[in-house]
Design a protein around this motif. Structure first.
Motif, PDB file in Angstrom:
ATOM      1  N   ALA A   1       0.845  -1.196   0.000  1.00  0.00           N
ATOM      2  CA  ALA A   1       0.000   0.000   0.000  1.00  0.00           C
ATOM      3  C   ALA A   1       0.873   1.236   0.000  1.00  0.00           C
ATOM      4  CB  ALA A   1      -0.915  -0.001   1.216  1.00  0.00           C
ATOM      5  N   GLY A   2       2.007   1.153   0.702  1.00  0.00           N
ATOM      6  CA  GLY A   2       2.915   2.286   0.768  1.00  0.00           C
ATOM      7  C   GLY A   2       3.570   2.580  -0.558  1.00  0.00           C
ATOM      8  N   ARG A   3       3.464   1.658  -1.499  1.00  0.00           N
ATOM      9  CA  ARG A   3       4.163   1.850  -2.761  1.00  0.00           C
ATOM     10  C   ARG A   3       3.228   1.780  -3.950  1.00  0.00           C
ATOM     11  NH1 ARG A   3       9.807   0.639  -2.008  1.00  0.00           N
ATOM     12  NH2 ARG A   3      10.125   1.010   0.161  1.00  0.00           N
ATOM     13  N   LYS A   4       1.983   2.049  -3.688  1.00  0.00           N
ATOM     14  CA  LYS A   4       1.008   2.041  -4.783  1.00  0.00           C
ATOM     15  C   LYS A   4       1.114   0.769  -5.597  1.00  0.00           C
ATOM     16  CE  LYS A   4      -0.271   6.747  -5.205  1.00  0.00           C
ATOM     17  NZ  LYS A   4      -0.318   7.996  -5.871  1.00  0.00           N
ATOM     18  N   MET A   5       1.143  -0.362  -4.918  1.00  0.00           N
ATOM     19  CA  MET A   5       1.256  -1.619  -5.624  1.00  0.00           C
ATOM     20  C   MET A   5       0.066  -2.498  -5.240  1.00  0.00           C
ATOM     21  SD  MET A   5       4.595  -3.959  -5.721  1.00  0.00           S
ATOM     22  CE  MET A   5       4.209  -5.115  -4.466  1.00  0.00           C
TER      23      MET A   5
END
Ligand code: ZN
Length: 598
Positions: A327-331
């Motif tokens: 979630a922290g890496r837009k994945m």
């Protein structure tokens, strides 16, 4: 190699305006001592992203990312460290000085290159042994029976370790490597008498490489029933960190980039079979769960990862952590529902297998939806107790998603399946998001004039996934930074038994970097996120000796509870009695400290 001097690095960090740099990616508003805004690294509707202009750090309390201005540029512009420093130096007019490298660092690098060559040579030796040695015949048959052709086996450098106890030990020394070096890369181990012998014997050998194709270690599959563990990996060494590596990533990276997707499987032979069948974006974890570090590795390469793992057995906690990193890496993390008892290698060998596998990958569902589905499928909806238990289990998963549209969808689904009002489900989700350890949320104050643009301080939503121990240890570690003198004392007293995995890593970092722990950030993104969080908490949460002591005692109580339970499990009544007495006096001290604090 000329390096940027530490002084230049400091000047760049001083000159760069972190608020200005970040403002290009998200709107920041002042909130008390910090600036806050919507996180540029994950999707959210209310701000949990925070910038501390004084400490020159950013941190997202929603997804856990964090770092300094250089880290931000690295992440957002996809640059290497040196490039990010150069870009900022240019923009803020700082002249960069370079310096010759420390000769010790150069020696270390040479030694590392030497050990890399050693691993490379051993891999080549194993590979030729597989194809040439009579004793490897059974291994060749086994691989052939799994449908793996010579081309794929050679491409991945699959080999065979001789059954003798000392082939690598002897040949390695003949080639000029010392037993210590062989031991250091995990090829040789010692018995109780200190005698050295080969770690891998009579096993099919899979060299495990990093993204750049360098061999860092091996996985070995037993060929006989009397060999103990079916799979043995290189032990953790300076080179080999199992939780960070993905088998096959060097071969898969081009296909991964092209498909903008990675498929994660469990076994070495699964990767080989999939590549052979044209699914070139397959990589394997070495275990049943994907780690946050592995997600971080992939996040630099793709926006979507499909887990074709035995997801029922994978640790729920590991999944949540992976999800947080993603979630922290837009994945996007999706889960393909693999048929029970059939691994991808078997599927590929069967007629129509590749088509079935593709269909499963295409039908993969979002990880959170998958987890929620698992819980709902297990629930007897006729029983109110069961429905309540299900709600307890899904609430933290939903809370971890933050305020997103897909969460709203899932909440509606849960409500429907459990025959409840959506508002009631939502209520449970919200109450699964406790505030972080440090007291009440601060009001959006404006010390001087009433600022029209003051935004509320972000709510640390990530608290939802933190255990009470993690919240307590974070509060204590932050205070160790705020009050460094007392902090040293507590850092010495904290042992592994007091701390969670991430807490241990942070404590080690703080012991090693007692002054300005965020001035040089660790390589590990998870640890960086945690360190920036701690420094920012230290900067604006109240700290006192009494609350440090109280937090420490409560962590110590938890450690004791654990030891008491363990003693009970091994029927050691004497130890249990001693520990229980210790607990009683500890509980008294806690009560006394609480009185002082309040
Ligand atoms: Zn975020």
């Amino acid at each position: 190699m000329a390096l940027i001097s530490p002084e230049s690095l400091d000047r760049v960090k001083q000159a760069a305006d972190i608020v200005e740099v970040i403002s290009a990616h998200t709107d920041l508003r002042r909130a008390g001592a910090r600036y806050t805004g919507l996180c540029p690294f994950h999707d959210e509707r209310t701000p949990s992203f925070s910038v501390d202009a004084q400490e020159k750090l950013y941190h997202c309390f929603g997804c856990g990312v964090g770092g300094d201005v250089i880290k931000f540029v690295e992440e957002k512009d996809g640059l290497g460290f040196a490039e990010a420093v150069e870009l900022l130096a240019d923009r803020y007019g700082v002249e960069i000085e370079r310096e010759q490298e420390d000769p010790r660092a150069e020696a270390r690098r040479q030694q590392r290159r030497r050990l890399e060559q050693l691993l490379e040579r051993v891999a080549a030796y194993y590979s030729s042994y597989l194809w040439e040695a009579p004793e490897a015949e059974k291994a060749r048959e086994y691989l052939g029976a799994r449908g793996l052709g010579a081309e794929a086996l050679r491409a991945f450098g699959v080999g065979y370790a001789p059954s003798a106890w000392d082939k690598i030990l002897v040949r390695g020394q003949q080639a000029g490597f010392s037993p210590q070096e062989l031991h250091g890369v995990g090829l040789v181990q010692r018995n109780r008498d200190g005698r050295e012998y080969d770690r891998f014997r009579a096993r099919i050998m899979f060299p495990i490489r990093d993204r750049r194709g360098r061999v860092l270690g091996f996985g070995g599959r037993a060929m006989r029933d009397d060999q103990g563990a079916k799979y043995v990996n290189t032990a953790e060494t300076d080179f080999f960190h199992k939780s960070q590596l993905l088998y096959g990533v060097d071969k898969a990276k081009a296909a991964i980039a092209k498909a903008n997707r990675a498929v994660v499987v469990e076994g070495y032979t699964d990767v080989l079979a999939l590549h052979q069948a044209g699914v070139g974006e397959a990589v394997a974890v070495m275990g049943t769960a994907i780690t946050g570090e592995q997600v971080a590795t992939l996040s630099g390469m793709v926006e979507e990862v499909v887990l074709a793992l035995d997801a029922d057995s994978a640790g729920q906690e590991a999944m949540l952590r992976a999800q947080r990193v993603a979630a922290g890496r837009k994945m996007r993390l999706r889960v393909a529902k693999m048929p029970a008892g059939e691994d991808p290698a078997e599927m590929m060998a069967a007629p129509g297998g590749p088509e079935r596998f593709h269909a499963l990958i295409d039908a993969a569902v979002e990880l959170n939806a998958f987890q929620v589905g698992l819980v709902l499928d297990r629930t007897d909806v006729a029983s109110p107790v069961e429905r309540d238990r299900a709600l307890d289990e899904v609430a933290p998963v939903l809370a971890a998603m933050g305020e997103t549209a897909s969460r709203d969808d899932l909440v509606r689904q849960v409500a429907e399946r459990l025959d409840l009002e959506p508002a009631m489900v939502m209520g449970r989700v919200v109450s699964a998001q406790p505030l972080s350890g440090g007291g009440e949320a601060q009001p959006a104050h404006g010390g001087g004039a009433g600022r029209g643009d003051a935004a509320p301080a972000p709510q640390p939503r990530r608290g939802a996934e933190l255990t009470s121990r993690e919240r307590r240890e974070r509060a204590l570690l932050a205070m160790c930074i705020a009050l460094p003198e007392d902090g040293r004392h507590y850092l010495d007293r904290l042992t592994d038994a007091h701390l969670s995995g991430s807490g241990r890593a942070a404590a080690v970092w703080l012991r090693e970097h007692p002054v300005e722990p965020a001035s040089n950030l660790p390589d590990d993104p998870e640890l960086t996120g945690l360190v920036t969080e701690l420094v920012m908490l230290a900067h604006d949460e109240p700290a006192s000796r009494e609350s440090m002591e109280l937090n420490f005692l409560l962590l110590d109580q938890r450690r004791l509870e654990h030891e008491i339970a363990a003693a009970g499990e091994r029927d050691d009544y004497e130890a249990r009695a001693t520990l229980s007495r210790e607990r009683a006096s500890l509980v008294e001290r806690i009560a006394r400290t609480q009185r002082v604090e309040s």
